[in-house]
Design a protein around this motif. Structure first.
Motif, short mmCIF file in Angstrom:
data_model
loop_
_atom_site.label_atom_id
_atom_site.label_comp_id
_atom_site.label_asym_id
_atom_site.label_seq_id
_atom_site.Cartn_x
_atom_site.Cartn_y
_atom_site.Cartn_z
N HIS A 135 -7.63 -1.32 -8.37
CA HIS A 135 -6.45 -0.91 -9.13
C HIS A 135 -5.63 0.12 -8.35
O HIS A 135 -4.39 0.03 -8.27
CB HIS A 135 -6.89 -0.33 -10.47
CG HIS A 135 -5.75 0.01 -11.38
ND1 HIS A 135 -5.06 1.21 -11.29
CD2 HIS A 135 -5.16 -0.69 -12.39
CE1 HIS A 135 -4.12 1.25 -12.21
NE2 HIS A 135 -4.16 0.11 -12.90
N ARG A 136 -6.29 1.09 -7.78
CA ARG A 136 -5.59 2.13 -7.01
C ARG A 136 -4.90 1.52 -5.79
O ARG A 136 -3.76 1.88 -5.45
CB ARG A 136 -6.58 3.19 -6.57
CG ARG A 136 -5.97 4.39 -5.85
CD ARG A 136 -5.27 5.31 -6.78
NE ARG A 136 -4.83 6.53 -6.12
CZ ARG A 136 -3.82 7.28 -6.54
NH1 ARG A 136 -3.15 6.93 -7.61
NH2 ARG A 136 -3.49 8.38 -5.90
N ALA A 137 -5.57 0.57 -5.13
CA ALA A 137 -4.98 -0.07 -3.95
C ALA A 137 -3.71 -0.83 -4.32
O ALA A 137 -2.74 -0.85 -3.57
CB ALA A 137 -6.00 -1.01 -3.31
N VAL A 138 -3.73 -1.48 -5.46
CA VAL A 138 -2.59 -2.30 -5.87
C VAL A 138 -1.46 -1.46 -6.46
O VAL A 138 -0.28 -1.65 -6.13
CB VAL A 138 -3.04 -3.38 -6.88
CG1 VAL A 138 -1.83 -4.12 -7.44
CG2 VAL A 138 -4.00 -4.36 -6.22
N PHE A 139 -1.79 -0.49 -7.32
CA PHE A 139 -0.77 0.15 -8.15
C PHE A 139 -0.47 1.61 -7.81
O PHE A 139 0.40 2.21 -8.44
CB PHE A 139 -1.19 0.08 -9.63
CG PHE A 139 -1.25 -1.32 -10.17
CD1 PHE A 139 -0.10 -2.08 -10.31
CD2 PHE A 139 -2.47 -1.87 -10.54
CE1 PHE A 139 -0.15 -3.37 -10.82
CE2 PHE A 139 -2.54 -3.16 -11.05
CZ PHE A 139 -1.37 -3.91 -11.20
N GLY A 159 -11.64 -6.89 -3.10
CA GLY A 159 -10.56 -7.82 -2.80
C GLY A 159 -10.32 -8.84 -3.91
O GLY A 159 -9.18 -9.16 -4.24
N SER A 160 -11.40 -9.35 -4.48
CA SER A 160 -11.27 -10.32 -5.56
C SER A 160 -10.55 -9.71 -6.75
O SER A 160 -9.61 -10.29 -7.31
CB SER A 160 -12.64 -10.83 -5.98
OG SER A 160 -12.55 -11.66 -7.12
N LEU A 161 -10.98 -8.51 -7.17
CA LEU A 161 -10.35 -7.87 -8.31
C LEU A 161 -8.92 -7.43 -7.98
O LEU A 161 -8.03 -7.51 -8.84
CB LEU A 161 -11.19 -6.68 -8.77
CG LEU A 161 -12.49 -7.05 -9.48
CD1 LEU A 161 -13.36 -5.81 -9.69
CD2 LEU A 161 -12.22 -7.73 -10.82
N ALA A 162 -8.67 -6.99 -6.75
CA ALA A 162 -7.32 -6.59 -6.37
C ALA A 162 -6.36 -7.77 -6.45
O ALA A 162 -5.22 -7.63 -6.93
CB ALA A 162 -7.31 -5.99 -4.97
N ARG A 216 2.99 -4.97 0.01
CA ARG A 216 1.75 -4.19 -0.10
C ARG A 216 0.63 -4.93 0.61
O ARG A 216 0.58 -6.17 0.57
CB ARG A 216 1.33 -4.00 -1.57
CG ARG A 216 2.40 -3.42 -2.48
CD ARG A 216 2.48 -1.90 -2.38
NE ARG A 216 3.60 -1.40 -3.19
CZ ARG A 216 3.53 -1.12 -4.47
NH1 ARG A 216 2.37 -1.28 -5.13
NH2 ARG A 216 4.58 -0.67 -5.12
N VAL A 217 -0.25 -4.17 1.23
CA VAL A 217 -1.46 -4.74 1.84
C VAL A 217 -2.66 -4.01 1.27
O VAL A 217 -2.71 -2.77 1.29
CB VAL A 217 -1.46 -4.59 3.38
CG1 VAL A 217 -2.73 -5.20 3.97
CG2 VAL A 217 -0.22 -5.24 3.99
N VAL A 218 -3.61 -4.76 0.74
CA VAL A 218 -4.89 -4.19 0.31
C VAL A 218 -5.87 -4.48 1.44
O VAL A 218 -6.20 -5.63 1.71
CB VAL A 218 -5.35 -4.81 -1.02
CG1 VAL A 218 -6.72 -4.26 -1.43
CG2 VAL A 218 -4.32 -4.55 -2.12
N GLU A 219 -6.33 -3.42 2.09
CA GLU A 219 -7.00 -3.55 3.38
C GLU A 219 -8.47 -3.17 3.32
O GLU A 219 -8.82 -2.04 2.97
CB GLU A 219 -6.28 -2.69 4.42
CG GLU A 219 -6.81 -2.80 5.82
CD GLU A 219 -6.80 -4.22 6.32
OE1 GLU A 219 -7.88 -4.87 6.27
OE2 GLU A 219 -5.73 -4.70 6.75
N ALA A 237 6.86 -0.98 3.46
CA ALA A 237 5.61 -1.50 2.88
C ALA A 237 4.55 -0.42 2.82
O ALA A 237 4.68 0.66 3.42
CB ALA A 237 5.11 -2.69 3.69
N VAL A 238 3.49 -0.71 2.08
CA VAL A 238 2.34 0.18 1.97
C VAL A 238 1.09 -0.58 2.38
O VAL A 238 0.87 -1.71 1.92
CB VAL A 238 2.16 0.70 0.53
CG1 VAL A 238 0.88 1.54 0.41
CG2 VAL A 238 3.37 1.52 0.09
N ILE A 239 0.30 0.01 3.27
CA ILE A 239 -1.03 -0.50 3.59
C ILE A 239 -2.03 0.42 2.92
O ILE A 239 -2.14 1.60 3.28
CB ILE A 239 -1.27 -0.53 5.12
CG1 ILE A 239 -0.24 -1.43 5.81
CG2 ILE A 239 -2.69 -1.01 5.42
CD1 ILE A 239 -0.29 -1.34 7.33
N ALA A 240 -2.74 -0.09 1.92
CA ALA A 240 -3.72 0.70 1.17
C ALA A 240 -5.11 0.29 1.64
O ALA A 240 -5.58 -0.80 1.33
CB ALA A 240 -3.56 0.47 -0.32
#
Length: 326
Positions: A135-139, A159-162, A216-219, A237-240
């Motif tokens: 959640h934090r990575a996405v939002f 990653g799955s939940l994101a 956005r990137v969830v890394e 962009a944001v790389i989290a």
């Protein structure tokens, strides 16, 4: 109560004990949860192993932060009407000695989140660390409605939940897997755009889905993917990043700078309290609406907790859980 604990760090089979410990009592503002299912995270096993030279934070540790169960007792100042309520917990062993690998765990009231009746305990016990991190990575940098989100490692717990949270939030989601052979493991109904990182030109494949770049990137591995992320991110962009493989990670600094890319590093134990509470609310809402599913892998009884830890240390597919009986 029946519980598992360790008094020193080391291999799971050598240091994890299972036996009787005194029942915990909730303090002011706390609730006690009778645990049915406890979730095992890589962070739990890393603490047990002494990862990165970490030492024992307390003389005795009951591991695990995540669980599902029922509130059976409340401390002073907590709402007594919550007794009997099904909940999922997060952060039970975050800066605390005694986690959820036991018949009872005590947590601050807000860290026991109501679990809707139609959701199972296994899902509830899988929402804590991976869900709050996702959640934090996405939002963390605002809504994603109408944005394009690239999620690396969509077969992993975070990653799955994101990917599911980003889709729930209105984003177009592009996922990655490490190998082409893993592509058929991704449900196209959940993530329609998936790229294998061993493809001849994964950046071109990502750009085909996002010609203007991803927002956005969830890394999961910043050291492995920094150059790829640089190739596919849009302006601002944001790389989290919540993981890396090289402790001292190199970045293509100037290209990222000229694109005004933000690199956000995520340590779940120390997210702001308000962010954790919002994550808990959103995770519960999304799960209740049927927008979240979790791939359950191995499920072990508490007596076999060492096997569960070894399974997490070995990696592999699916969420690892421990069932608590008695």
């Amino acid at each position: 109560m029946l519980a598992s604990w360790y008094d020193q760090q080391g291999p799971a089979a050598d240091v994890l004990h299972v036996g009787e410990l005194p029942d915990p009592e909730p303090g002011p503002g706390e609730v006690r949860v009778r645990v049915s299912v406890s979730g095992v995270n890589p962070g739990d096993t890393k603490k047990r192993r002494g990862w990165l030279g970490s030492s024992m934070p307390y003389p005795r540790v009951i591991p695990h932060s995540d669980a599902a169960g029922v509130i059976d007792k409340v401390g002073e100042g907590a709402d007594a009407r919550r007794v009997g309520q099904r909940v999922w917990t997060y952060g039970a062993q975050s800066y605390r000695a005694f986690g959820t690998a036991a018949q009872y765990t005590v947590v601050p009231d807000q860290q026991a989140v109501p679990l809707p009746d139609h959701l199972g305990d296994e899902l509830g016990a899988s929402l804590g660390i991976p869900g709050v991190t996702a959640h934090r990575a996405v939002f963390a940098d605002g809504p994603v409605d109408g944005r394009t989100v690239l999620v690396h490692g969509v077969l992993g717990g975070v990653g799955s939940l994101a990917s599911q949270l980003a889709r729930w939030g209105g984003a177009t989601v592009i996922g990655t897997v490490r190998r082409s052979g893993d592509l058929d493991r991704v449900d196209p109904a959940v993530i329609p755009h998936v790229v294998a990182l061993d493809a001849a030109d994964p950046a071109a494949e990502i750009r085909a889905y996002a010609p203007d770049g991803v927002n956005r990137v969830v890394e999961v591995s910043l050291s492995s993917n920094a150059d790829l992320d640089n190739e596919v991110t849009a302006l601002d962009a944001v790389i989290a990043a919540y993981g890396t493989h090289a402790d001292r990670t190199e970045l293509p600094f100037w290209p990222l700078l000229f694109n005004n890319v933000t690199v956000r590093l995520l340590g779940s134990d120390d997210f702001p309290a308000a962010a954790k509470r919002q994550a808990a609310r959103d995770l519960t809402e999304a799960a209740a609406a049927g927008a979240l599913t979790v791939d359950i892998g191995d499920v072990h009884p508490l007596q076999d907790i060492a096997k569960a830890h070894d399974r997490v240390d070995a990696g592999g597919r699916g969420r690892v859980l421990v069932t608590v009986t008695g």
